[in-house]
Design an enzyme around this catalytic site. Structure first.
Site, PDB file in Angstrom:
ATOM      1  NE  ARG A  65      -3.103   7.581  -4.186  1.00  0.00           N
ATOM      2  CZ  ARG A  65      -4.026   7.237  -3.277  1.00  0.00           C
ATOM      3  NH1 ARG A  65      -5.270   6.985  -3.638  1.00  0.00           N
ATOM      4  NH2 ARG A  65      -3.699   7.136  -1.998  1.00  0.00           N
ATOM      5  NE  ARG A 123     -10.269  11.603   5.855  1.00  0.00           N
ATOM      6  CZ  ARG A 123      -9.463  10.609   6.199  1.00  0.00           C
ATOM      7  NH1 ARG A 123      -9.701   9.386   5.784  1.00  0.00           N
ATOM      8  NH2 ARG A 123      -8.410  10.850   6.952  1.00  0.00           N
ATOM      9  CE1 TYR A 132      -4.946  10.546   7.797  1.00  0.00           C
ATOM     10  CE2 TYR A 132      -4.248   8.552   6.684  1.00  0.00           C
ATOM     11  CZ  TYR A 132      -5.225   9.283   7.315  1.00  0.00           C
ATOM     12  OH  TYR A 132      -6.475   8.747   7.481  1.00  0.00           O
ATOM     13  CE1 TYR A 192      -3.440   2.775   0.408  1.00  0.00           C
ATOM     14  CE2 TYR A 192      -2.253   3.389   2.399  1.00  0.00           C
ATOM     15  CZ  TYR A 192      -3.208   3.672   1.445  1.00  0.00           C
ATOM     16  OH  TYR A 192      -3.924   4.839   1.502  1.00  0.00           O
ATOM     17  CD  GLU A 245     -11.662   1.554   3.359  1.00  0.00           C
ATOM     18  OE1 GLU A 245     -10.603   1.573   4.000  1.00  0.00           O
ATOM     19  OE2 GLU A 245     -11.722   1.675   2.111  1.00  0.00           O
TER      20      GLU A 245
END
Length: 284
Positions: free
Chosen positions: A117, A182, A169, A110, A278
């Protein structure tokens, strides 16, 4: 444009085949994305593209094992297509990555995805544009599936005041921070990203799947409170991703008790190993 998600083995050009096992779902569950315009379909070796007057959807499938390589290939194709179709606002992405919590060259896969990305977003000058709503979930069958939804008009980003924005983050989560919002409001549609048991930037309720599910729904309720339409939380179309198959019965009972009528629960790994569940949800 009609955009349809079904976790089956159809090979129609306008269907994204999710590489995840269905654990349970509500009766008649299906998901469509429609804008009312004529749609052109293009089948490619790696998936397909759907274009209408105002929208573009790109599906990219690959069994490539190197997560950085496949991420760059998928995002390269998506942004090249968006440029060619003059449909430049990325409003939603889904990233299904094989073995998302495994390791590649010293990094969690990840984390490698986040690095790749970020590099592609920088290449295509996207780092200063609104981040799309997004999901990143782990598959178990060696397949990677990416889905991109572009529009000619920008959406409106909604952030969760209980959470640190993903792009802020701490670097402990990945060398390059995740780039997603979000939620994205686009016309009458509110698209909530993959939402987990995170407050601030920390995981809550370790090893307690039902408490984590409660926290997911609290975070969805905060996003709804920021939207002018004030949709009832039970009215959404929910997709849940569950790490442990044996939790499916408990989770479905909780979903039904909460009053959610339209849902599907898929077997998939969440981006953090300490997250057991999730959800993502669409309201209209």
């Amino acid at each position: 444009m009609t955009f349809k998600y079904l976790p089956d083995h159809s090979h129609q050009a306008n269907v994204a085949i999710l590489p995840l096992e269905v654990l349970c779902r509500s009766a008649g569950y299906s998901e469509y994305w429609i804008d009312g315009a004529e749609v052109s379909l293009l089948k490619t070796d790696s998936g397909g593209e759907m274009t209408s007057q105002n929208h573009l959807a790109v599906i990219y499938n690959s069994s490539e094992s190197n997560i950085e390589t496949v991420t760059k290939q998928a995002y390269e194709q998506a942004f090249q297509s968006s440029k060619a179709n003059r449909c430049t606002h990325l409003i939603r992405t889904w990233n299904y990555l094989h073995d998302i919590n495994g390791s590649d060259n010293g990094l969690e896969r990840y984390q490698s995805f986040c690095v790749a990305r970020h590099e592609m977003l920088e290449k295509f000058e996207q780092l200063t544009t609104p981040n799309p709503a997004a999901t990143a979930i782990g598959s178990h069958n060696g397949e990677n599936v990416f889905v991109f939804l572009f529009a000619k008009q920008a959406g409106h980003v909604i952030e969760n005041k209980r959470q640190v924005s993903a792009w802020e983050y701490p670097k402990k989560y990945a060398p390059k921070q995740p780039r997603f919002s979000r939620a994205m409001k686009y016309g009458p549609v509110l698209m909530c990203s993959g939402t987990a048991s995170v407050v601030g930037h920390e995981t809550l309720h370790l090893n307690d799947v039902l408490a984590q599910l409660d926290e997911c729904l609290k975070n969805v309720s905060v996003l709804l409170s920021e939207d002018e339409n004030k949709y009832p939380i039970q009215s959404g179309l929910y997709r849940f991703y569950l790490r442990e198959v044996e939790h499916a019965g408990l989770v479905e009972a909780k979903i039904i008790d909460f009053g959610i009528e339209n849902y599907i629960v898929l077997h998939g790994d969440v981006c953090r190993e300490n997250l057991l569940i999730e959800c993502e949800v669409v309201f209209q």
